[in-house]
Design a protein around this motif. Structure first.
Motif, PDB file in Angstrom:
ATOM      1  N   GLU A   1      34.705 -20.690   4.079  1.00  8.24           N
ATOM      2  CA  GLU A   1      35.051 -22.052   4.497  1.00  8.24           C
ATOM      3  C   GLU A   1      34.099 -23.073   3.898  1.00  8.24           C
ATOM      4  O   GLU A   1      34.511 -24.175   3.515  1.00  8.24           O
ATOM      5  N   MET A   2      32.833 -22.746   3.796  1.00  8.91           N
ATOM      6  CA  MET A   2      31.871 -23.685   3.208  1.00  8.91           C
ATOM      7  C   MET A   2      32.094 -23.831   1.705  1.00  8.91           C
ATOM      8  O   MET A   2      31.985 -24.932   1.162  1.00  8.91           O
ATOM      9  N   ALA A   3      32.416 -22.729   1.038  1.00  7.54           N
ATOM     10  CA  ALA A   3      32.701 -22.817  -0.398  1.00  7.54           C
ATOM     11  C   ALA A   3      33.935 -23.667  -0.656  1.00  7.54           C
ATOM     12  O   ALA A   3      33.975 -24.480  -1.594  1.00  7.54           O
ATOM     13  N   ARG A   4      34.930 -23.535   0.194  1.00  6.88           N
ATOM     14  CA  ARG A   4      36.151 -24.327   0.043  1.00  6.88           C
ATOM     15  C   ARG A   4      35.871 -25.814   0.269  1.00  6.88           C
ATOM     16  O   ARG A   4      36.476 -26.679  -0.360  1.00  6.88           O
ATOM     17  N   ALA A   5      34.935 -26.127   1.166  1.00  7.41           N
ATOM     18  CA  ALA A   5      34.627 -27.523   1.479  1.00  7.41           C
ATOM     19  C   ALA A   5      33.928 -28.240   0.334  1.00  7.41           C
ATOM     20  O   ALA A   5      33.992 -29.470   0.226  1.00  7.41           O
ATOM     21  N   ASP A   6      33.263 -27.496  -0.537  1.00 11.24           N
ATOM     22  CA  ASP A   6      32.429 -28.110  -1.570  1.00 11.24           C
ATOM     23  C   ASP A   6      33.215 -29.041  -2.486  1.00 11.24           C
ATOM     24  O   ASP A   6      32.698 -30.087  -2.915  1.00 11.24           O
ATOM     25  N   ALA A   7      34.465 -28.698  -2.765  1.00  9.99           N
ATOM     26  CA  ALA A   7      35.254 -29.475  -3.727  1.00  9.99           C
ATOM     27  C   ALA A   7      35.514 -30.900  -3.251  1.00  9.99           C
ATOM     28  O   ALA A   7      35.794 -31.783  -4.073  1.00  9.99           O
ATOM     29  N   ASP A   8      35.426 -31.143  -1.953  1.00  6.98           N
ATOM     30  CA  ASP A   8      35.743 -32.467  -1.405  1.00  6.98           C
ATOM     31  C   ASP A   8      34.519 -33.348  -1.189  1.00  6.98           C
ATOM     32  O   ASP A   8      34.635 -34.430  -0.608  1.00  6.98           O
ATOM     33  N   LEU A   9      33.353 -32.920  -1.631  1.00  8.36           N
ATOM     34  CA  LEU A   9      32.121 -33.651  -1.333  1.00  8.36           C
ATOM     35  C   LEU A   9      31.743 -34.673  -2.393  1.00  8.36           C
ATOM     36  O   LEU A   9      30.719 -35.347  -2.259  1.00  8.36           O
TER      37      LEU A   9
ATOM     38  N   GLU B   1      18.377 -28.055   1.589  1.00  7.22           N
ATOM     39  CA  GLU B   1      19.204 -27.123   0.811  1.00  7.22           C
ATOM     40  C   GLU B   1      18.866 -25.684   1.198  1.00  7.22           C
ATOM     41  O   GLU B   1      19.751 -24.844   1.332  1.00  7.22           O
ATOM     42  N   ALA B   2      17.571 -25.415   1.375  1.00  5.62           N
ATOM     43  CA  ALA B   2      17.144 -24.064   1.735  1.00  5.62           C
ATOM     44  C   ALA B   2      17.401 -23.768   3.204  1.00  5.62           C
ATOM     45  O   ALA B   2      17.762 -22.633   3.561  1.00  5.62           O
ATOM     46  N   ASN B   3      17.213 -24.766   4.063  1.00  2.51           N
ATOM     47  CA  ASN B   3      17.343 -24.579   5.508  1.00  2.51           C
ATOM     48  C   ASN B   3      18.155 -25.716   6.115  1.00  2.51           C
ATOM     49  O   ASN B   3      17.590 -26.635   6.720  1.00  2.51           O
ATOM     50  N   PRO B   4      19.478 -25.703   5.960  1.00  5.29           N
ATOM     51  CA  PRO B   4      20.300 -26.751   6.603  1.00  5.29           C
ATOM     52  C   PRO B   4      20.009 -26.792   8.105  1.00  5.29           C
ATOM     53  O   PRO B   4      19.911 -25.751   8.765  1.00  5.29           O
TER      54      PRO B   4
ATOM     55  N   LEU C   1      30.146 -45.644   9.145  1.00  5.89           N
ATOM     56  CA  LEU C   1      29.333 -44.808   8.269  1.00  5.89           C
ATOM     57  C   LEU C   1      28.345 -44.006   9.111  1.00  5.89           C
ATOM     58  O   LEU C   1      27.704 -44.556  10.019  1.00  5.89           O
ATOM     59  N   ILE C   2      28.229 -42.722   8.808  1.00  3.07           N
ATOM     60  CA  ILE C   2      27.186 -41.875   9.389  1.00  3.07           C
ATOM     61  C   ILE C   2      26.207 -41.581   8.252  1.00  3.07           C
ATOM     62  O   ILE C   2      26.501 -40.808   7.345  1.00  3.07           O
ATOM     63  N   ALA C   3      25.064 -42.240   8.286  1.00  2.00           N
ATOM     64  CA  ALA C   3      24.091 -42.155   7.191  1.00  2.00           C
ATOM     65  C   ALA C   3      23.118 -41.015   7.442  1.00  2.00           C
ATOM     66  O   ALA C   3      22.427 -40.990   8.459  1.00  2.00           O
ATOM     67  N   GLY C   4      23.048 -40.067   6.494  1.00  2.00           N
ATOM     68  CA  GLY C   4      22.195 -38.901   6.676  1.00  2.00           C
ATOM     69  C   GLY C   4      22.761 -37.976   7.738  1.00  2.00           C
ATOM     70  O   GLY C   4      22.095 -37.637   8.716  1.00  2.00           O
ATOM     71  N   CYS C   5      24.006 -37.543   7.533  1.00  2.00           N
ATOM     72  CA  CYS C   5      24.724 -36.806   8.583  1.00  2.00           C
ATOM     73  C   CYS C   5      24.259 -35.368   8.720  1.00  2.00           C
ATOM     74  O   CYS C   5      24.623 -34.695   9.705  1.00  2.00           O
ATOM     75  N   GLY C   6      23.484 -34.834   7.768  1.00  2.00           N
ATOM     76  CA  GLY C   6      23.007 -33.462   7.873  1.00  2.00           C
ATOM     77  C   GLY C   6      24.151 -32.478   8.009  1.00  2.00           C
ATOM     78  O   GLY C   6      25.142 -32.524   7.281  1.00  2.00           O
ATOM     79  N   THR C   7      24.040 -31.577   8.986  1.00  2.00           N
ATOM     80  CA  THR C   7      25.036 -30.526   9.169  1.00  2.00           C
ATOM     81  C   THR C   7      26.233 -30.964  10.009  1.00  2.00           C
ATOM     82  O   THR C   7      27.058 -30.139  10.376  1.00  2.00           O
ATOM     83  N   GLY C   8      26.325 -32.255  10.322  1.00  2.00           N
ATOM     84  CA  GLY C   8      27.572 -32.810  10.812  1.00  2.00           C
ATOM     85  C   GLY C   8      27.763 -32.936  12.304  1.00  2.00           C
ATOM     86  O   GLY C   8      28.775 -33.477  12.747  1.00  2.00           O
TER      87      GLY C   8
ATOM     88  N   PHE D   1      22.298 -36.230   1.323  1.00  2.00           N
ATOM     89  CA  PHE D   1      22.021 -35.787  -0.046  1.00  2.00           C
ATOM     90  C   PHE D   1      21.851 -34.273  -0.146  1.00  2.00           C
ATOM     91  O   PHE D   1      21.650 -33.740  -1.228  1.00  2.00           O
ATOM     92  N   SER D   2      21.946 -33.546   0.976  1.00  2.00           N
ATOM     93  CA  SER D   2      21.903 -32.087   0.940  1.00  2.00           C
ATOM     94  C   SER D   2      23.325 -31.535   0.900  1.00  2.00           C
ATOM     95  O   SER D   2      24.076 -31.661   1.862  1.00  2.00           O
ATOM     96  N   ARG D   3      23.678 -30.928  -0.208  1.00  2.00           N
ATOM     97  CA  ARG D   3      25.036 -30.392  -0.353  1.00  2.00           C
ATOM     98  C   ARG D   3      25.255 -29.187   0.566  1.00  2.00           C
ATOM     99  O   ARG D   3      26.345 -28.998   1.112  1.00  2.00           O
ATOM    100  N   ALA D   4      24.221 -28.363   0.751  1.00  2.00           N
ATOM    101  CA  ALA D   4      24.350 -27.227   1.663  1.00  2.00           C
ATOM    102  C   ALA D   4      24.650 -27.703   3.081  1.00  2.00           C
ATOM    103  O   ALA D   4      25.491 -27.137   3.780  1.00  2.00           O
ATOM    104  N   SER D   5      23.957 -28.767   3.519  1.00  2.00           N
ATOM    105  CA  SER D   5      24.215 -29.323   4.850  1.00  2.00           C
ATOM    106  C   SER D   5      25.635 -29.855   4.948  1.00  2.00           C
ATOM    107  O   SER D   5      26.318 -29.671   5.969  1.00  2.00           O
ATOM    108  N   LEU D   6      26.095 -30.529   3.901  1.00  2.00           N
ATOM    109  CA  LEU D   6      27.440 -31.103   3.913  1.00  2.00           C
ATOM    110  C   LEU D   6      28.520 -30.029   3.954  1.00  2.00           C
ATOM    111  O   LEU D   6      29.553 -30.210   4.612  1.00  2.00           O
ATOM    112  N   ARG D   7      28.304 -28.933   3.252  1.00  4.36           N
ATOM    113  CA  ARG D   7      29.286 -27.838   3.318  1.00  4.36           C
ATOM    114  C   ARG D   7      29.423 -27.330   4.749  1.00  4.36           C
ATOM    115  O   ARG D   7      30.535 -27.079   5.239  1.00  4.36           O
ATOM    116  N   TYR D   8      28.297 -27.178   5.403  1.00  3.10           N
ATOM    117  CA  TYR D   8      28.313 -26.731   6.803  1.00  3.10           C
ATOM    118  C   TYR D   8      29.004 -27.776   7.682  1.00  3.10           C
ATOM    119  O   TYR D   8      29.822 -27.442   8.550  1.00  3.10           O
ATOM    120  N   ALA D   9      28.697 -29.061   7.450  1.00  4.21           N
ATOM    121  CA  ALA D   9      29.292 -30.139   8.234  1.00  4.21           C
ATOM    122  C   ALA D   9      30.813 -30.163   8.094  1.00  4.21           C
ATOM    123  O   ALA D   9      31.549 -30.292   9.083  1.00  4.21           O
TER     124      ALA D   9
END
Length: 583
Positions: A257-265, A284-287, A330-337, A358-366
């Motif tokens: 699910e996180m890999a699928r989310a990446d395309a929309d970021l 990135e290392a620790n969302p 706007l949610i600025a700096g949303c982290g893991t959502g 700005f953390s793509r790993a966090s956004l995938r989780y979000a």
């Protein structure tokens, strides 16, 4: 009791509440609940009245007993979670362990408050019933391990001892193992990201494990990150113990699910400055944080609050007003959502949100979590506050509301970032801000400085070294209970690896003072609308010399600053407050 009689009693109770006759309403609801013990609506309304009557323990005990009899009563579980989020029982002697376990097993219920209560209950009742198969306490322990991180140091100690026994059993004669408990502990290791301490002898034994061997795989799942023992979908499942199959399936599903989310970021970006680079690398290392389910607030409550603090004069309002008009947020700096999901639920139904980090790993989780909550009102984008792109419509023009919680104090210049965000806020728009207090975090700041100056194994402590994080955490847990550093174990941010890294090893943190915040608000012409505090702070403030001037004091940052000087731990979470951009 017939369903119609229950409905009649509930209707009478609602009328009694509307008329202010709470005692009569309580009597009617007790009768309704006793006569229809499976009726979740009656149990929830009874709990609400008990709370209004200032009987929170009676509400907790009643709901737990109701859930023990009706383990699929989701509305009762959600209400119990809501209550436990703000009330910590002094004793659990009359709380039904089976009811708490039932609540933890249900989907779409916020687990953390229930989990915290479960840990305290198990600690109070002792080690023996928790690990004796067939008891309500042992069932609660497994439900807790599978639902949320354990946040009780004593319980963690018991569990790590059993983990060590399971590892040692590989080197000796085969011994009977509680497979259900070990599988639940493996899921707990995934949830807490392997934060539990590992002794040197254990580490050496774990290094020798071969996850392809089913017996070794069971032990590996108690210690190692999932990628070390759970291969990807194309890696097959040969050798995977049956007890771990459910957990392995959940891990792979989350990855997919996180890999699928990446395309929309949006396009991949780099942070705009060195501080941003360091902070982005951490997340990135620790969302942070990993989280479960968010329950929606009372419908319309947050919109009504906005209308109360900003519905008068002060600038243009949305069409239809703050109470019900359409909002662009706007949610600025949303982290893991989690904040974005909470906002989407709170401002619904007439709101559209764009959440960026700005953390793509966090956004995938979000994005994964938003999809699981079936929320399509949120878009997620990768972006840096210092270099914001031109967002797509309808976020290509200044928005109605911005939330920025726990973000600006991680920037090299928090006020520079704040000004950039204000440029994206329309005249009369609102901003909800969360900032760390320099006063409340003075002890933590000193501890961080000491840790940073220490040497570990002859070298500087690498904040990306999970072993170093576990070792420092274990040393803090070993302190005397009256020691400040040991008190960190009471923090909510001490029981997963990403939480501890964020708490003790953050790449950059600059707590602020109310005086500095007030000077910024004055310089930018912003209206201070509301300090968001809980009753245990609001009540002593109102009774203080500084707060003794009614509403004018509540809206006076200087009064809050004077109160904080006398009570330096007041804002031990964050300053949380609302401001308005002039119209």
């Amino acid at each position: 009791m017939a369903r119609t009689s229950t409905k009649r009693l509930i209707a009478q109770a609602r009328r009694a509440l509307a008329e202010g006759n709470r005692s009569y309403a309580l009597m009617l609801l007790r009768e309704a609940h006793d006569g229809a013990p499976k009726d979740g609506a009656a149990a929830v309304l009874l709990a609400r009245v008990l709370l209004v009557q200032d009987h929170p323990m009676a509400a907790i005990e009643m709901l737990a007993a109701h859930l023990a009899r009706n383990p699929r009563s989701a509305e009762a579980a959600r209400k119990l979670s809501d209550i436990l989020a703000s009330v910590t029982p002094v004793t659990f002697s009359r709380v039904d362990a089976a009811g708490l376990a039932a609540a933890l097993r249900l989907d779409r219920v916020t687990a953390d408050p229930l989990a915290r209560a479960a840990g305290l209950l198990l600690a109070e009742r002792g080690e023996a019933p928790a690990f004796t198969r067939g008891t309500d306490e042992s069932a609660l322990l497994i439900a807790l391990l599978e639902a949320a991180p354990v946040r009780e140091p004593g319980l963690e100690l018991w569990l790590t001892a059993r983990r060590r026994t399971a590892l040692e059993s590989l080197a000796g004669p085969a011994a009977e193992q509680d497979e259900a408990l070990l599988a639940a502990m493996a899921r707990q290791t995934w949830l807490n990201e392997g934060v539990w301490p590992v002794a040197e002898a254990e580490r050496k034994a774990v290094d020798r494990l071969d996850p392809a061997d089913p017996a070794h795989c069971r032990a590996a799942a108690l210690y190692l990150p999932a990628e070390r023992w759970c291969p990807g979908r194309d890696g097959g499942s040969d050798g995977m113990p049956k007890a771990l199959a459910g957990l392995a399936g959940d891990i792979r599903r989350e990855r997919h699910e996180m890999a699928r989310a990446d395309a929309d970021l949006g396009p991949d970006i780099s942070a705009a400055d060195g501080t941003g680079d360091a902070v982005a690398a951490q997340y990135e290392a620790n969302p942070y944080p990993r989280w479960g389910w968010v329950q929606p607030p009372l419908a319309g409550a947050v919109r009504a609050f906005l209308d109360r603090i900003a519905g008068g004069s002060g600038g243009p309002q949305p069409d239809g007003g703050w109470a019900g008009g359409p909002l662009r947020i706007l949610i600025a700096g949303c982290g893991t959502g989690r904040q974005a999901v909470e906002a989407a639920l709170a401002y619904a139904p007439n709101a559209r949100l764009l959440a960026f980090d700005f953390s793509r790993a966090s956004l995938r989780y979000a994005a994964m979590k938003a999809r699981r909550h079936r929320l399509d009102a949120i878009r997620f984008r990768q972006a840096d506050i210092l270099d914001l792109p031109d967002f797509e419509p309808p976020f290509d023009r200044p928005v109605d509301l911005i939330e920025c919680i726990g973000v600006l104090h991680h920037m090299a210049d928090p006020f520079a970032g704040w000004r950039i965000l204000l440029d994206r806020l329309r005249p009369g728009g609102l901003m909800y801000v969360g900032l760390y207090s320099a006063s409340a975090r003075r002890g933590l700041t000193a501890l961080r400085e000491r840790i940073a100056g220490e040497r570990l194994a002859g070298a500087g402590i690498d904040p990306a070294d999970t072993g170093a994080i576990r070792e420092i955490r274990a040393r803090l847990l070993a302190r005397p209970e009256d020691d400040f550093e040991r008190a960190l174990a009471e923090s909510a941010d001490f029981y997963t690896l990403s939480e501890v890294r964020d708490l003790l090893f953050h790449a950059h943190e600059r707590p602020l003072t109310l005086e500095a915040i007030g000077a910024f608000l004055e310089g930018e012409g912003l209206d201070f609308l509301h300090m968001d505090v809980r009753p245990h702070i609001a009540e002593p403030f109102a009774a203080s010399v500084e707060g003794g001037h009614g509403e004018s004091a509540v809206l006076d940052l200087k009064a809050w600053a004077a109160f904080e000087r006398d009570n330096p731990d007041t804002f031990d979470g964050m300053y949380l407050f609302w401001v308005r951009k002039p119209g």
